[in-house]
Design an enzyme around this catalytic site. Structure first.
Site, PDB file in Angstrom:
ATOM      1  N   ASN A 102       0.995  -1.150   0.010  1.00 26.04           N
ATOM      2  CA  ASN A 102       0.054   0.102  -0.132  1.00 26.04           C
ATOM      3  C   ASN A 102       1.135   1.298   0.217  1.00 26.04           C
ATOM      4  OD1 ASN A 102      -1.807   1.973   0.409  1.00 26.04           O
ATOM      5  ND2 ASN A 102      -1.962   1.544   2.844  1.00 26.04           N
ATOM      6  N   LYS A 119       0.071   4.240  -0.331  1.00 26.79           N
ATOM      7  CA  LYS A 119      -0.554   5.475   0.395  1.00 26.79           C
ATOM      8  C   LYS A 119      -0.410   6.550  -0.633  1.00 26.79           C
ATOM      9  CE  LYS A 119       0.690   3.588   4.931  1.00 26.79           C
ATOM     10  NZ  LYS A 119       0.265   3.749   6.325  1.00 26.79           N
ATOM     11  N   HIS A 153      -9.398   0.868   5.024  1.00 27.74           N
ATOM     12  CA  HIS A 153      -8.086   1.317   5.584  1.00 27.74           C
ATOM     13  C   HIS A 153      -8.370   2.249   6.744  1.00 27.74           C
ATOM     14  CE1 HIS A 153      -4.147   2.540   6.343  1.00 27.74           C
ATOM     15  NE2 HIS A 153      -3.473   1.279   5.797  1.00 27.74           N
ATOM     16  N   GLU A 212      -6.863   4.764   7.670  1.00 25.58           N
ATOM     17  CA  GLU A 212      -6.761   6.148   7.398  1.00 25.58           C
ATOM     18  C   GLU A 212      -7.939   6.511   6.664  1.00 25.58           C
ATOM     19  OE1 GLU A 212      -2.966   5.694   5.468  1.00 25.58           O
ATOM     20  OE2 GLU A 212      -2.002   5.040   7.305  1.00 25.58           O
ATOM     21  N   GLU A 239      -5.197  -5.045  10.585  1.00 26.40           N
ATOM     22  CA  GLU A 239      -4.290  -3.836  10.909  1.00 26.40           C
ATOM     23  C   GLU A 239      -4.515  -3.306  12.262  1.00 26.40           C
ATOM     24  OE1 GLU A 239      -2.263  -2.791   6.984  1.00 26.40           O
ATOM     25  OE2 GLU A 239      -3.856  -1.306   7.153  1.00 26.40           O
ATOM     26  N   GLY A 248       2.292   2.462  10.594  1.00 24.03           N
ATOM     27  CA  GLY A 248       3.461   3.611  10.611  1.00 24.03           C
ATOM     28  C   GLY A 248       4.030   3.809  11.848  1.00 24.03           C
ATOM     29  N   SER A 259       3.658  -1.788  10.374  1.00 24.77           N
ATOM     30  CA  SER A 259       5.168  -1.757  10.435  1.00 24.77           C
ATOM     31  C   SER A 259       5.724  -3.049  10.272  1.00 24.77           C
ATOM     32  CB  SER A 259       5.316  -1.182  11.991  1.00 24.77           C
ATOM     33  OG  SER A 259       4.979   0.033  12.163  1.00 24.77           O
TER      34      SER A 259
HETATM   35  C1  PEP Z   1      -0.677   0.094   5.690  1.00 27.37           C
HETATM   36  O1  PEP Z   1      -0.543   1.104   5.069  1.00 27.37           O
HETATM   37  O2  PEP Z   1      -1.756  -0.352   5.521  1.00 27.37           O
HETATM   38  C2  PEP Z   1       0.574  -0.172   6.544  1.00 27.37           C
HETATM   39  C3  PEP Z   1       0.265  -1.260   7.538  1.00 27.37           C
HETATM   40  O3  PEP Z   1       1.463   0.578   6.960  1.00 27.37           O
HETATM   41  P1  PEP Z   1       2.910   0.533   7.518  1.00 27.37           P
HETATM   42  O4  PEP Z   1       3.374  -0.742   6.938  1.00 27.37           O
HETATM   43  O5  PEP Z   1       3.733   1.696   7.221  1.00 27.37           O
HETATM   44  O6  PEP Z   1       2.725   0.288   8.714  1.00 27.37           O
END
Ligand code: PEP
Length: 255
Positions: free
Chosen positions: A9, A11, A97, A99, A169, A175, A216
């Site tokens: 992803n 983003k 997601h 976000e 998640e 992040g 992460s």
């Molecule tokens: C994500 O964008 O779904 C995500 C898990 O980001 P990150 O791996 O940067 O934590």
């Protein structure tokens, strides 16, 4: 046997030129890994780069996904992108997601509408669920995540449900550099997410649906997640923007 799925992803990162550079730096390695049939690999760039990325991986066993979509096929929805626009060039679409839920008022209801629309337009949904830090610390993970799964799969047939990918998640891990533990994520996925799916459908269906971990995940820690019996790959944010790291993550999934 569930084939692990690793999705990047991106983003809101990478211009079209940068997207081209990133894909060119990793596509041959990724294609070799995907060709083993032991991992499915999906790249999810921002909307404007999707056509370019799709063109670059054309004929390769690498899949392309979007990060969001509207549920309507067309209409007066300024700034939105529809499933009919995406299904010409995408295989997957990330839905719900955290976000999107946090900054763009996405709700369990809109997630469910989008999942249904994706399926109707032959796009495979990657549905994100996960608790925030407060909920986690208050011991509400099970209740929150189970409710999100029930809402996302509401009125979706058993056959359709089998084609959906779920991404667990935990929001506190996205992040932040603070990933969940492999055992902790496995327990939420195995007991809570598969438990909710078994309640809605049956145990066989719950065992068929692929559930990724996200938060992460990186080249160094991902082996711990892939070693877990209930985790089927990863949804990767930051580490998917670095060719060498994303290749290592996909390589680890094949081992
Ligand atoms: C994500 O964008 O779904 C995500 C898990 O980001 P990150 O791996 O940067 O934590």
């Amino acid at each position: 046997m569930r084939t692990p799925i690793v999705a990047g992803n991106w983003k809101m990162h990478k211009t079209i030129a940068e997207a081209r550079e990133l894909v060119n730096a990793m596509k041959n390695d990724l294609a070799q890994l995907a060709a083993t049939g032991k991992v499915e690999i999906v790249l999810c760039p921002p909307f404007v780069s999707i056509p370019q990325v799709a063109e670059l991986v054309k004929g390769m066993p690498i899949k392309v996904g979007a990060q969001n979509m509207h549920w309507e096929a067309k209409g007066a929805f300024t700034g939105e992108v529809s499933p009919t626009m995406l299904n010409e060039i995408c295989d997957y679409v990330i839905i719900g997601h955290s976000e999107r839920r946090q900054y763009f008022a996405e709700t369990d209801e809109s997630v469910n509408q989008k999942v249904k629309a994706a399926l109707a337009h032959h796009l495979k949904p990657i549905v994100c669920v996960g608790e925030n830090l407060t909920q986690n610390e208050a011991g509400q993970t099970q209740v929150v995540v189970s409710a999100q799964v029930h809402a996302a799969f509401k009125n979706i047939s058993r056959d359709d449900a089998r084609g959906i990918v779920v991404a667990y998640e935990p929001i506190w891990a996205i992040g932040t550099g603070k990933a969940a533990s492999g055992a902790g994520a496995n327990s939420v996925i195995g007991l809570t997410i598969r438990g909710a799916l078994a309640e809605m459908y049956d145990e066989g269906t719950a065992q068929t649906i692929r559930v990724q971990y996200g938060g992460s995940a990186n080249a160094k820690n991902v082996a711990e997640f892939f070693a877990q019996p209930d985790i089927d790959g990863a949804l990767v944010g930051g580490a998917s923007l670095v060719a060498a790291d994303f290749i290592t993550i996909c390589k680890t999934a094949v081992k």
